[in-house]
Each structure stands twice: as C-alpha cells, then as structure tokens.
Write a protein that holds these residues in place. Sequence first.
Motif, PDB file in Angstrom:
ATOM      1  N   GLU A  31       0.836  -1.208   0.000  1.00 34.83           N
ATOM      2  CA  GLU A  31       0.000   0.000   0.000  1.00 34.83           C
ATOM      3  C   GLU A  31       0.867   1.253   0.000  1.00 34.83           C
ATOM      4  N   PHE A  32       1.938   1.241   0.787  1.00 41.36           N
ATOM      5  CA  PHE A  32       2.837   2.398   0.852  1.00 41.36           C
ATOM      6  C   PHE A  32       3.489   2.639  -0.508  1.00 41.36           C
ATOM      7  N   LYS A  33       3.968   1.571  -1.129  1.00 37.66           N
ATOM      8  CA  LYS A  33       4.603   1.711  -2.441  1.00 37.66           C
ATOM      9  C   LYS A  33       3.616   2.236  -3.477  1.00 37.66           C
ATOM     10  N   LYS A  34       2.412   1.731  -3.409  1.00 44.52           N
ATOM     11  CA  LYS A  34       1.393   2.099  -4.395  1.00 44.52           C
ATOM     12  C   LYS A  34       0.968   3.549  -4.258  1.00 44.52           C
ATOM     13  N   LYS A  35       0.878   4.040  -3.014  1.00 49.01           N
ATOM     14  CA  LYS A  35       0.319   5.374  -2.780  1.00 49.01           C
ATOM     15  C   LYS A  35       1.358   6.436  -2.440  1.00 49.01           C
ATOM     16  N   GLY A  43       3.310   8.203  -4.340  1.00 48.01           N
ATOM     17  CA  GLY A  43       3.194   9.371  -5.218  1.00 48.01           C
ATOM     18  C   GLY A  43       2.098  10.319  -4.781  1.00 48.01           C
ATOM     19  N   SER A  44       0.922   9.765  -4.459  1.00 46.32           N
ATOM     20  CA  SER A  44      -0.194  10.611  -4.019  1.00 46.32           C
ATOM     21  C   SER A  44       0.067  11.183  -2.632  1.00 46.32           C
ATOM     22  N   GLN A  45       0.784  10.424  -1.782  1.00 45.76           N
ATOM     23  CA  GLN A  45       1.127  10.924  -0.443  1.00 45.76           C
ATOM     24  C   GLN A  45       2.045  12.139  -0.548  1.00 45.76           C
ATOM     25  N   ILE A  46       3.034  12.068  -1.433  1.00 46.69           N
ATOM     26  CA  ILE A  46       3.935  13.204  -1.648  1.00 46.69           C
ATOM     27  C   ILE A  46       3.169  14.398  -2.165  1.00 46.69           C
ATOM     28  N   THR A  47       2.281  14.161  -3.130  1.00 46.91           N
ATOM     29  CA  THR A  47       1.471  15.239  -3.699  1.00 46.91           C
ATOM     30  C   THR A  47       0.621  15.907  -2.634  1.00 46.91           C
ATOM     31  N   ASN A  48      -0.007  15.098  -1.771  1.00 41.30           N
ATOM     32  CA  ASN A  48      -0.855  15.650  -0.706  1.00 41.30           C
ATOM     33  C   ASN A  48      -0.045  16.464   0.297  1.00 41.30           C
ATOM     34  N   GLN A  49       1.162  15.988   0.610  1.00 44.72           N
ATOM     35  CA  GLN A  49       2.020  16.717   1.548  1.00 44.72           C
ATOM     36  C   GLN A  49       2.393  18.089   0.973  1.00 44.72           C
ATOM     37  N   LEU A  50       2.678  18.132  -0.298  1.00 44.56           N
ATOM     38  CA  LEU A  50       3.049  19.398  -0.923  1.00 44.56           C
ATOM     39  C   LEU A  50       1.861  20.361  -0.975  1.00 44.56           C
ATOM     40  N   LYS A  51       0.672  19.815  -1.174  1.00 42.23           N
ATOM     41  CA  LYS A  51      -0.531  20.667  -1.164  1.00 42.23           C
ATOM     42  C   LYS A  51      -0.781  21.200   0.243  1.00 42.23           C
ATOM     43  N   LYS A  82      22.938  22.786   5.490  1.00 34.11           N
ATOM     44  CA  LYS A  82      23.755  22.439   4.329  1.00 34.11           C
ATOM     45  C   LYS A  82      22.986  22.652   3.022  1.00 34.11           C
ATOM     46  N   TYR A  83      21.662  22.414   3.060  1.00 30.09           N
ATOM     47  CA  TYR A  83      20.829  22.590   1.870  1.00 30.09           C
ATOM     48  C   TYR A  83      19.701  23.575   2.186  1.00 30.09           C
ATOM     49  N   PRO A  84      20.011  24.858   2.350  1.00 32.33           N
ATOM     50  CA  PRO A  84      19.019  25.828   2.835  1.00 32.33           C
ATOM     51  C   PRO A  84      18.040  26.334   1.774  1.00 32.33           C
ATOM     52  N   GLU A  85      18.323  26.109   0.511  1.00 30.35           N
ATOM     53  CA  GLU A  85      17.529  26.727  -0.551  1.00 30.35           C
ATOM     54  C   GLU A  85      16.429  25.831  -1.097  1.00 30.35           C
ATOM     55  N   GLU A  86      16.348  24.569  -0.621  1.00 33.25           N
ATOM     56  CA  GLU A  86      15.354  23.641  -1.179  1.00 33.25           C
ATOM     57  C   GLU A  86      14.411  23.133  -0.085  1.00 33.25           C
ATOM     58  N   LEU A  87      13.278  22.596  -0.531  1.00 34.73           N
ATOM     59  CA  LEU A  87      12.324  21.952   0.369  1.00 34.73           C
ATOM     60  C   LEU A  87      12.609  20.454   0.327  1.00 34.73           C
ATOM     61  N   HIS A  88      12.807  19.857   1.514  1.00 33.88           N
ATOM     62  CA  HIS A  88      13.225  18.462   1.590  1.00 33.88           C
ATOM     63  C   HIS A  88      12.143  17.581   2.209  1.00 33.88           C
ATOM     64  N   LEU A  89      11.710  16.588   1.456  1.00 29.62           N
ATOM     65  CA  LEU A  89      10.825  15.559   1.988  1.00 29.62           C
ATOM     66  C   LEU A  89      11.713  14.401   2.427  1.00 29.62           C
ATOM     67  N   ILE A  90      11.657  14.045   3.706  1.00 37.50           N
ATOM     68  CA  ILE A  90      12.550  13.018   4.233  1.00 37.50           C
ATOM     69  C   ILE A  90      11.728  11.854   4.774  1.00 37.50           C
ATOM     70  N   LEU A 113       8.709  15.685   7.141  1.00 36.16           N
ATOM     71  CA  LEU A 113       8.937  14.263   7.397  1.00 36.16           C
ATOM     72  C   LEU A 113       7.786  13.428   6.842  1.00 36.16           C
ATOM     73  N   ILE A 114       8.130  12.365   6.138  1.00 28.13           N
ATOM     74  CA  ILE A 114       7.142  11.409   5.635  1.00 28.13           C
ATOM     75  C   ILE A 114       7.401  10.073   6.322  1.00 28.13           C
ATOM     76  N   PHE A 115       6.410   9.576   7.039  1.00 34.09           N
ATOM     77  CA  PHE A 115       6.594   8.367   7.833  1.00 34.09           C
ATOM     78  C   PHE A 115       6.195   7.120   7.043  1.00 34.09           C
ATOM     79  N   GLN A 116       7.092   6.176   7.020  1.00 31.92           N
ATOM     80  CA  GLN A 116       6.798   4.891   6.381  1.00 31.92           C
ATOM     81  C   GLN A 116       5.993   4.036   7.352  1.00 31.92           C
ATOM     82  N   PRO A 117       5.385   2.935   6.890  1.00 28.18           N
ATOM     83  CA  PRO A 117       4.589   2.089   7.781  1.00 28.18           C
ATOM     84  C   PRO A 117       5.431   1.521   8.923  1.00 28.18           C
ATOM     85  N   PRO A 118       4.821   1.299  10.088  1.00 29.26           N
ATOM     86  CA  PRO A 118       5.566   0.721  11.219  1.00 29.26           C
ATOM     87  C   PRO A 118       6.121  -0.663  10.880  1.00 29.26           C
ATOM     88  N   TYR A 119       7.290  -0.969  11.431  1.00 31.38           N
ATOM     89  CA  TYR A 119       7.929  -2.275  11.276  1.00 31.38           C
ATOM     90  C   TYR A 119       8.129  -2.667   9.803  1.00 31.38           C
TER      91      TYR A 119
END
Length: 356
Positions: free
Chosen positions: A158-162, A164-172, A258-266, A287-293
């Motif tokens: 599910e994490f792999k599948k979604k 892209g949409s999770q990143i898009t939602n975070q940016l919105k 070290k990277y002050p000019e960009e927005l970083h999704l980690i 921060l983007i959290f992956q599934p537990p365990y």
Amino acid sequence: MAGVVRIEIAESSQELLSYLKQADNQEVKERIQALYWLKTHQVETVGTIASLVGKHRTTVSRWLSAYRKGGIEQLLEKGKSTGRKSLVSQEVQAKLQQELEDPEGFTSYKEVQQWLKVIEEVELSYSGVHKLVRYRLKGKLKVPRPTHKKQEKGVVEEFKKKLGSQITNQLKEHEEKRKKYPVVRYWCEDETRVGLMTLGARKLTRRGIQPVGIEQWCFEYLWLYGIVEPKTGESFFAEYSHVDGVCFQSYLQWFSQKYPEELHLIQVDNGRLHTWSGLEVPENIILIFQPPYSPQVNPIERLWKEIKKHLKWELFDHLEELRNRLAQVLQRLTPTAIASVTGWDFIIDALSVANI
C-alpha cells in the motif's frame, strides 16, 4: 568431433521455416527449431540444443531418433506419450504453482510433499517432489527477507502504491513552503550502529578446507546517521554517540543548513527519535513516515549492508581506527554507486507522479 550430431535432414531450411510458421504448440516448434538449427549448422551438439530449448539431453535425443526412424511425420506425431504419465495432474500443479507464488512459501520440499498428500491426496516421493518443484515449476529454497511479526499485512504494498499521491498531498498541505522553496527533493533517512565487534561473513576456500575467521568481542560502538537521495545518489552522513530525539534534532538542523535553498521531503521510520514530542523540524523539511515495522521500504537499509560489507572480518583496536576506516568507505561511495543501490523503482515512479 565428439558429441556432434550425425543426421541427414531431408527438408530444406525454407521448408523447415514453413513448418515453424504452421506449428500450433510450443513443443512442436521446439522440435522443428532443433532440426532447423542443425540444417543451417547453427548448432552441432545435442547438449547445445537442449540448453537452447530448455529440455533435457535425452528428450532432444529422443526427438532426433524419431526423425531418423520416420522422418518429420514421426517427429511431429501427436497423441503418443513420450514417457510415464505424471502422478501430479495439471490442476494440482497449477494449485501448487499458486502456493509457490505466495511470499510466505514453504519451508522445505518435505513440507511440499506433506501438502500434496494432505491437501490434494497425492503421494509423491521426495525426489519426485524436488524434480517437480525445482525443475518443472522453477521453485527453489531461498533466504527469506526478515519481516517483523507486528507488521500489518499489505502495508508495504500500500505504501509503495500510494507514495506518489502521499507526496502530492504533503506538498498541497504545505503550499506556503512549496512557494518559498520551489525546488523539492526526496530523501530517505535512517541510523545504524557500527562497533568494534567483528562482522563475520562467508569465505571462499577449496572443498574440504574449513575457513577461519579471527574475531573479537568488544561492545564499544558509534551511531551513523545517514540521508540519501535515491534519485541522484547524493548523501549526508554524521556520527553520534547514541540515538534519541536530541541527536536527531541536531542532525536535521545540520542537514537543513547544508541545503538551505530547497524543500526536503525526508522518509523516516516510526522510531521514538523521529516522533519525539520535543522535536522541532526545520522549516524547509517535511517528514514522511513509512509504515511501522517496515524497513524494507527504506532503500538506505540496503546501503548500510553495502557499507558493512567493507568491514567484514576487519579488526579495530579502538573507535578512532573504526572512524578512519568508515571515512574511507564513505568517501568511495560515489553518487552513481549510491543511486544504483537506493534508486528503487517505486520511489522514482512516485517522484514522477508527484512531478518532482
């Protein structure tokens, strides 16, 4: 020459090509193809033909024997069994194939033998089970990827599948940050412990020679924090004495500066240091959290393994020696090498979906 096939093929190469076009199943095509290769001198031995068509040498020899006796008509004759009927029906083989496609699989060929007997009421010898699974169904024993018992079923897929949409939602959700930092980058972060205790591994020796590995038991260690960008292979590492929210806060601040000019999704796991209530995430980091365990969705885990491969069987008297060796290993990690290890398809695809 030994092994060279001695056979007179009456048909021309063009006639054999015509037979190939008219062939109505794979086995017929393989038999005609064998004749064509021999006719055009592309192959000379039974072994070569067997390797190319994926059959046993005796099977190919039987084909050629049939041709010598009755020409191409006998070679392509249908309805004649070429051996004993399989004790395992096609239906049961299909069910077994489906079981083998389950990632949990079987623990041994003996378990497959028991499954056939109990579930399908088919009794087959151990050697018969091995031949069926290993050679007909193309299954074999493999070292499984460890999975935590608390990992919920399906969360990795599910994490792999979604993603892209999770990143898009975070940016919105962080639209103001996106406007302030037009360049967006995606990183994966984790920590690993490296110490003076010897890391073992296999050694290659001649048959009958037991390899020897000199090891030491010492419990001094350090923690290596790392962030990698799967798309480019760029990386950022730092050493800390332990793992906690304070160290992670310091690490994020250092990275942000070290990277002050960009927005970083980690991408991070759900460890306590990443969810510490006192954590103040820098403005240009999300921060983007992956599934537990589920460490298997974080490609930096593979990078840790690659780094530790260079430390196998090495002995260090103190941490300073280990630090120097680690520095050498990290310096040799080019962005291209890191990208080849961490640039997993599902992440690159997700970044494309999110237009990053």
